[in-house]
Write an enzyme that holds these catalytic residues in place. Structure first.
Site: not given
Ligand SMILES: *Cc1c(COP(=O)(O)O)cnc(C)c1O
Length: 365
Positions: A104, A173, A197
């Site tokens: 990511w 993030d 998540k």
């Molecule tokens: C799932 C995830 C993303 C992407 O998220 P979306 O909502 O599908 O764009 C980005 N960063 C991390 C750490 C993730 O687990």
């Protein structure tokens, strides 16, 4: 199938049963409103109360200081990969620093380079199995911000504490470990998470941003993509993801009232993840953990078996025990058990028992 399984999906992922029950009970008629959350105006006083409740419960959970704003946006974390450099880097004359600890972070980096100069402050490219030591980080002298991914969902690599980076704003993030433990929000310039998540359903992304950074977004950005526009309208710049915000509020209430807040959920998460890492450590030549022990994730436990046949047998055996969605991400392979806040201890105990049983049956064969 009418009975709930133990769902180890990496996202969208398991939600607390009490939250799902409350949604079920309120879906036809929000108490005192006479209509569903799916049917009411985002400008109604009923929704205003839900928005206020979501913000105040998140503020309470995370002890968010007054000079930070909470925004509820759409476009997932992927849109933040672009919105962040558009607002904080584009035209600034400074360089953004990216710490790459997995998939990511790399994807975020690939979007940032479209907006301005970007420096790789650290790259864990030998397999992305650990986080950097503080002395290994190469931060630019004139850094617009330092970006990192607190938990790499695919690799199962997590920072135990935020990286020490000096004066530049830290951008995080936290998509897959938001609300898994207490945080000091003042350590961050901006921290964000898509909800699906660990905090709610798909469709809403939570951005917590320090007030002074809002001014960095230029007026010539597309309206939706400028953080300040969302802040000025209290996340009602356009129709927000109303249902998602409602569920995020219910999840925050669950953490506050049923789980002992973030310090309570941290203990729970430590206990759950330890149960699985103990099995991996007990059978080191059978279960190969991906992350180095010091960088192991509380949320995504990643490991491989000795060969593909055993991996396939493991997944089908697990399913017979109602243990679902354990297949690792296609880019890394192996097994990934996502054990977010809402995964009950019973689910982890069942997986641990199955792992022990499977290893006893197959190790040495
Ligand atoms: C799932 C995830 C993303 C992407 O998220 P979306 O909502 O599908 O764009 C980005 N960063 C991390 C750490 C993730 O687990």
């Amino acid at each position: 199938m009418s009975e709930r399984v133990f769902n180890f999906s990496s996202g969208p992922a398991v939600l607390p049963v009490s939250v799902l029950e409350r949604i079920r009970d309120e879906i036809l008629c929000l108490p005192g409103v006479g209509a569903s959350i799916l049917e009411i105006s985002h400008r109604s006083s009923s929704f205003e109360a839900i928005m206020a409740s979501a913000q105040s419960n998140l503020r309470q959970l995370l002890s968010i200081p007054n000079n930070y704003r909470i925004l509820f946006l759409q476009g997932g974390s992927r849109l933040q990969f672009s919105m962040i450099p558009m607002n904080l880097l584009r035209g600034s004359g400074a360089t953004a620093d990216y710490i790459l600890t997995g998939t990511w972070g790399i994807k975020a980096f690939e979007e940032a380079v479209k907006e301005g100069p970007v420096n790789v402050a650290w790259d864990g490219k030998s397999n992305y199995k650990s986080v950097p030591q503080p002395s290994e980080l190469k931060i630019s002298a004139n850094s617009a911000y330092v970006y990192y991914t607190s938990n790499e969902t695919i690799q199962g690599v997590q920072f135990a504490t935020p990286p020490a980076i000096g004066r530049a704003p830290l951008v995080c993030d936290a998509s897959s470990d938001f609300l898994c433990r207490p945080l000091n929000i003042a350590d961050y310039g901006l921290i964000y998470a898509c909800a699906q998540k660990n905090a709610g359903p798909a469709g809403v992304t939570i951005v917590i941003i320090r007030e002074d950074l809002l001014a960095r977004g230029n007026n010539d950005l597309p309206g939706y993509l400028r953080f300040a526009n969302h802040d000025e309208e209290n996340s009602l710049y356009n129709t927000p993801p109303t249902f998602g915000i409602y569920v995020v509020d219910l999840v925050a209430q669950w953490l506050l009232r049923e789980m002992g807040g973030l310090s309570g959920i941290l203990k729970h998460n430590q206990k759950k993840s330890q149960l699985l890492y103990d099995v991996i450590d007990q059978y080191p030549s059978f279960y190969h953990g991906h992350a180095e022990p010091s960088s192991r994730s509380l949320m995504n436990v990643t490991f491989r078996l000795p060969n593909d046949e055993l991996q396939t047998a493991f997944l089908s055996g697990a399913k017979k025990h109602r243990l679902h969605e354990l297949k690792g991400h296609r880019s890394v392979g192996g097994i990934r058990a996502s054990i977010y806040n809402a995964m009950p201890l019973d689910g982890v105990l069942a997986l641990r028992d199955f792992m022990n049983e499977f290893a006893d049956q197959h190790a040495g064969s």
